[in-house]
Structures are given as C-alpha cells and as structure tokens.
Design a protein around this motif. Structure first.
Motif, PDB file in Angstrom:
ATOM      1  N   GLU A 177       4.853  -5.348  -2.427  1.00  0.00           N
ATOM      2  CA  GLU A 177       4.413  -3.968  -2.199  1.00  0.00           C
ATOM      3  C   GLU A 177       5.495  -3.233  -1.428  1.00  0.00           C
ATOM      4  O   GLU A 177       6.343  -3.859  -0.775  1.00  0.00           O
ATOM      5  CB  GLU A 177       3.111  -3.925  -1.398  1.00  0.00           C
ATOM      6  N   GLY A 178       5.456  -1.910  -1.492  1.00  0.00           N
ATOM      7  CA  GLY A 178       6.450  -1.110  -0.780  1.00  0.00           C
ATOM      8  C   GLY A 178       5.879   0.231  -0.351  1.00  0.00           C
ATOM      9  O   GLY A 178       4.733   0.555  -0.681  1.00  0.00           O
ATOM     10  N   PRO A 179       6.675   1.035   0.370  1.00  0.00           N
ATOM     11  CA  PRO A 179       6.177   2.287   0.950  1.00  0.00           C
ATOM     12  C   PRO A 179       6.171   3.486   0.007  1.00  0.00           C
ATOM     13  O   PRO A 179       5.692   4.554   0.392  1.00  0.00           O
ATOM     14  CB  PRO A 179       7.171   2.527   2.099  1.00  0.00           C
ATOM     15  N   GLN A 180       6.704   3.344  -1.205  1.00  0.00           N
ATOM     16  CA  GLN A 180       6.720   4.485  -2.143  1.00  0.00           C
ATOM     17  C   GLN A 180       5.282   4.851  -2.525  1.00  0.00           C
ATOM     18  O   GLN A 180       4.361   4.075  -2.289  1.00  0.00           O
ATOM     19  CB  GLN A 180       7.572   4.132  -3.373  1.00  0.00           C
ATOM     20  N   ASP A 181       5.106   6.020  -3.165  1.00  0.00           N
ATOM     21  CA  ASP A 181       3.729   6.512  -3.339  1.00  0.00           C
ATOM     22  C   ASP A 181       3.017   6.023  -4.600  1.00  0.00           C
ATOM     23  O   ASP A 181       1.862   6.349  -4.821  1.00  0.00           O
ATOM     24  CB  ASP A 181       3.701   8.042  -3.255  1.00  0.00           C
ATOM     25  N   ALA A 182       3.692   5.277  -5.462  1.00  0.00           N
ATOM     26  CA  ALA A 182       3.030   4.728  -6.648  1.00  0.00           C
ATOM     27  C   ALA A 182       3.717   3.393  -6.984  1.00  0.00           C
ATOM     28  O   ALA A 182       4.500   2.888  -6.191  1.00  0.00           O
ATOM     29  CB  ALA A 182       3.110   5.718  -7.799  1.00  0.00           C
ATOM     30  N   ALA A 211       5.515   5.108 -10.535  1.00  0.00           N
ATOM     31  CA  ALA A 211       6.267   5.920  -9.571  1.00  0.00           C
ATOM     32  C   ALA A 211       7.408   6.668 -10.244  1.00  0.00           C
ATOM     33  O   ALA A 211       8.088   6.132 -11.124  1.00  0.00           O
ATOM     34  CB  ALA A 211       6.806   5.029  -8.455  1.00  0.00           C
ATOM     35  N   GLU A 212       7.618   7.904  -9.802  1.00  0.00           N
ATOM     36  CA  GLU A 212       8.762   8.705 -10.268  1.00  0.00           C
ATOM     37  C   GLU A 212      10.008   8.375  -9.461  1.00  0.00           C
ATOM     38  O   GLU A 212      11.127   8.619  -9.903  1.00  0.00           O
ATOM     39  CB  GLU A 212       8.457  10.207 -10.105  1.00  0.00           C
ATOM     40  N   LYS A 213       9.792   7.837  -8.244  1.00  0.00           N
ATOM     41  CA  LYS A 213      10.922   7.496  -7.372  1.00  0.00           C
ATOM     42  C   LYS A 213      10.692   6.134  -6.745  1.00  0.00           C
ATOM     43  O   LYS A 213       9.551   5.743  -6.486  1.00  0.00           O
ATOM     44  CB  LYS A 213      11.040   8.527  -6.243  1.00  0.00           C
ATOM     45  N   GLU A 263       6.265  -3.729  -7.366  1.00  0.00           N
ATOM     46  CA  GLU A 263       6.094  -3.102  -6.051  1.00  0.00           C
ATOM     47  C   GLU A 263       4.949  -2.094  -6.157  1.00  0.00           C
ATOM     48  O   GLU A 263       5.155  -0.975  -6.607  1.00  0.00           O
ATOM     49  CB  GLU A 263       7.385  -2.373  -5.636  1.00  0.00           C
ATOM     50  N   SER A 264       3.752  -2.512  -5.746  1.00  0.00           N
ATOM     51  CA  SER A 264       2.669  -1.522  -5.659  1.00  0.00           C
ATOM     52  C   SER A 264       2.824  -0.768  -4.345  1.00  0.00           C
ATOM     53  O   SER A 264       3.612  -1.168  -3.486  1.00  0.00           O
ATOM     54  CB  SER A 264       1.300  -2.207  -5.755  1.00  0.00           C
ATOM     55  N   SER A 265       2.075   0.323  -4.196  1.00  0.00           N
ATOM     56  CA  SER A 265       2.214   1.149  -2.991  1.00  0.00           C
ATOM     57  C   SER A 265       1.283   0.658  -1.895  1.00  0.00           C
ATOM     58  O   SER A 265       0.066   0.676  -2.062  1.00  0.00           O
ATOM     59  CB  SER A 265       1.875   2.599  -3.322  1.00  0.00           C
ATOM     60  N   TRP A 266       1.872   0.242  -0.766  1.00  0.00           N
ATOM     61  CA  TRP A 266       1.030  -0.271   0.319  1.00  0.00           C
ATOM     62  C   TRP A 266       0.364   0.853   1.102  1.00  0.00           C
ATOM     63  O   TRP A 266      -0.404   0.601   2.022  1.00  0.00           O
ATOM     64  CB  TRP A 266       1.794  -1.227   1.210  1.00  0.00           C
ATOM     65  N   SER A 267       0.654   2.098   0.742  1.00  0.00           N
ATOM     66  CA  SER A 267       0.008   3.210   1.448  1.00  0.00           C
ATOM     67  C   SER A 267      -1.253   3.689   0.726  1.00  0.00           C
ATOM     68  O   SER A 267      -1.934   4.595   1.191  1.00  0.00           O
ATOM     69  CB  SER A 267       0.996   4.359   1.628  1.00  0.00           C
ATOM     70  N   LEU A 268      -1.573   3.079  -0.433  1.00  0.00           N
ATOM     71  CA  LEU A 268      -2.781   3.483  -1.163  1.00  0.00           C
ATOM     72  C   LEU A 268      -4.012   2.820  -0.554  1.00  0.00           C
ATOM     73  O   LEU A 268      -4.033   1.608  -0.379  1.00  0.00           O
ATOM     74  CB  LEU A 268      -2.700   3.042  -2.626  1.00  0.00           C
ATOM     75  N   PRO A 269      -5.051   3.606  -0.273  1.00  0.00           N
ATOM     76  CA  PRO A 269      -6.284   2.997   0.235  1.00  0.00           C
ATOM     77  C   PRO A 269      -7.115   2.322  -0.861  1.00  0.00           C
ATOM     78  O   PRO A 269      -7.998   1.529  -0.555  1.00  0.00           O
ATOM     79  CB  PRO A 269      -7.058   4.187   0.837  1.00  0.00           C
ATOM     80  N   ASP A 270      -6.807   2.601  -2.124  1.00  0.00           N
ATOM     81  CA  ASP A 270      -7.598   2.054  -3.239  1.00  0.00           C
ATOM     82  C   ASP A 270      -7.180   0.607  -3.536  1.00  0.00           C
ATOM     83  O   ASP A 270      -6.221   0.351  -4.258  1.00  0.00           O
ATOM     84  CB  ASP A 270      -7.386   2.951  -4.469  1.00  0.00           C
ATOM     85  N   GLU A 271      -7.933  -0.329  -2.960  1.00  0.00           N
ATOM     86  CA  GLU A 271      -7.609  -1.750  -3.095  1.00  0.00           C
ATOM     87  C   GLU A 271      -7.577  -2.181  -4.559  1.00  0.00           C
ATOM     88  O   GLU A 271      -6.668  -2.883  -5.006  1.00  0.00           O
ATOM     89  CB  GLU A 271      -8.631  -2.593  -2.319  1.00  0.00           C
TER      90      GLU A 271
END
Ligand SMILES: [Zn+2]
Length: 294
Positions: A177-182, A211-213, A263-271
């Motif tokens: 997982e990583g900090p990007q948004d998607a 993710a776009e970025k 790398e999923s986004s670790w900032s998403l609350p949707d488990e």
C-alpha cells in the motif's frame, strides 16, 4: 525523479524511505503517514490462514521470527492441484500495509471455488510478521525487508530467496500500500504491455479506482500502471550497486521473472475497496497465466 523539495510533505516523508535502508533499530511505528487503520489482528489472521490447510491448500510454517519474547510465524499456503505454472504472492513485506494481508483469506476462499487446473498458487504471509504485529514497515531489527535483496541481511529476505529457489515461480505478485489517492501497480520488464493492460482492465471491472499519479506525483499512462522504463532500471541498478539496496521486483527482474507490485491507497477508509484490489489482481494474474499456456 522529482526533487524532494517539490513534493507535498506527506509524499516527501514517504520518499525518504526509498533512500534509507535502516532508519531505526526496532520496528518503529510511524504516526504521520496518514495510514487509515483496517480491522487487522495478527493472531486472528494467522488462525484464518492456517484454517485453509486441507484438501485444496497445504499451509506450512516456513519460519518463525522472535521479537520481545514472542515467536511470530511466516506461513506459506500452497495449492495442491497439479499445475505447470506457479504464481507466487508475497503479502505483508511491509507490516503496516494491511490490505494485502487481509486479502489473503479472501483470495484463498475464492481460489478454492475456482478452476483447479493449470496454475499453482503459493502465498507467503506475513513476510514481515513483527512489522504486522507492531504496525511497522520495518522488521524486528529495524530493517526494511524490501531493500534487502542484495545483501540479504534479514532472515525474512533470505526466506523469500529460498522460496523463489524452491518454488521457481513463473510470475510474482507483491501486495503493498502507499500514500497516493488510488490504486496502481509497478511492473518489471518481464510483464508484457498486453498482460499489464489485461490486468488493469480486470481491476477496473472489479470497481478498483486506478490512480492517475504514483506516490511521487508522476503521471501514470495508462492510469494505474508504473511500467519498467530504461531510466528506472538504470536508477535501480545504481541503487543496488552504490547503496546495496534492492526490492523484490528488481530481484525478480534479475531472475527473468515477471513481477507486479500492487499499491492500494492506505488513506482510503473503505476497507473492502482496499482489500478487493489485491484479491482481484491475483485472480486476474492466474487467469492470464492459464490463458498463456494454451
Ligand atoms: Zn510497501
């Protein structure tokens, strides 16, 4: 590669871990990464994976890592059906990236209900059990296992090497997982463009937002894919030679084996969304391998 000064602060914080092999002498927790915690509990997880030992899977303790008087197992779950292709999944190399761990019981469940021929599944998990217990990226000695594929200082990297040698995988998928948004994935040079696009389609069909970025803020084209480029390979080589650091994806590349790092986004609350991407990618990769053998 952008300079650290131009990055938003959270990305700069993250990027620093690509430059440091050992920043601490223990499995440090980091509170400032913006990781949204998931419902992960190591003991419950180990029990859930072990419960798959039976007709379809052999679940084995590959090694144990001791930390503060407790022994934590690293398990493998290997599907039993005959197959000529082997898909190796590494889950939990970074202990604080829980979506890839939570994906394993779901993956084994879905695998059990799926076709039995052609592809053998080998899952190694958690590759970093002390980090998983301590909510840390690092192992018991403060090493980042995913930098240790040159010198093999850590018992965890040595175990992964041993499993590569024993299982001779045709394809590797590493769950991160990583900090990007998607969600996006890194591919090494042995993942073909066609395969990468097929797998991205499968992720998107399952509802995963691509993710776009990436987490350095670099634009991804197509969305969701950070492919292997000559420049990136040159940096990786230099990184290995000068700093003695190498990731699993570069290690696979040295061996001529295709590897994807999700790398999923670790900032998403949707488990559910975070976990689903990992399950979908592994199943789609198996389908790809099955098709490729015909
Ligand atoms: Zn990671």
């Amino acid at each position: 590669v952008p300079s650290l000064a131009t990055l938003p602060r959270d990305l700069a914080t993250f990027a620093k871990y690509h430059l440091v092999r050992r920043s601490v002498k223990h499995p440090a927790r980091e509170e400032n990464l913006g990781i949204v915690p998931l419902s992960f509990d190591l003991e419950r997880y180990i029990a859930a994976v072990r419960a798959f030992d039976g007709d379809r899977f052999a679940v084995t303790t590959e090694a144990e890592v001791e930390y503060e008087g407790r022994r934590h197992p690293i398990l493998s779950a290997r599907s039993k059906a005959d197959a000529d292709k082997t898909l190796l999944v590494l889950a939990g190399v970074h202990g604080n990236e829980h979506a890839g761990l939570l994906a394993v019981p779901r993956l084994l469940e879905k695998w059990s209900a799926g076709p039995r021929d052609g592809v053998r599944l080998v899952v190694v998990t958690p590759v970093n059990p002390v980090g998983a217990a301590e909510l840390s990226r690092y192992n018991a000695e403060g090493y980042d296992i995913n930098r240790d594929f040159v010198r093999f200082y850590t018992p965890e990297a040595r175990l992964v090497r041993q499993i590569f040698e024993r299982e001779k995988p045709d394809f590797v998928v590493s769950l991160h997982e990583g900090p990007q948004d998607a969600t996006f994935m890194f591919a090494n040079r042995f993942v073909t463009d066609d395969a990468a696009r097929e797998l991205l389609d499968a992720l998107a069909k399952g509802g995963t937002v691509l993710a776009e970025k990436d987490y350095f803020g670099m634009r991804l084209d197509p969305a969701g894919l950070s492919p292997s480029t000559a420049a990136a390979r040159a940096v990786t080589k230099l990184w290995g030679r000068v700093l003695g650091m190498k990731t699993t994806i570069a290690y696979s590349e040295d061996l001529g084996i295709p590897e994807l790092v999700l790398e999923s986004s670790w900032s998403l609350p949707d488990e559910d969304a975070r976990v689903r991407a990992h399950v979908d990618l592994v199943l789609a990769t198996a389908l790809h391998l099955r098709r490729a053998r015909r």
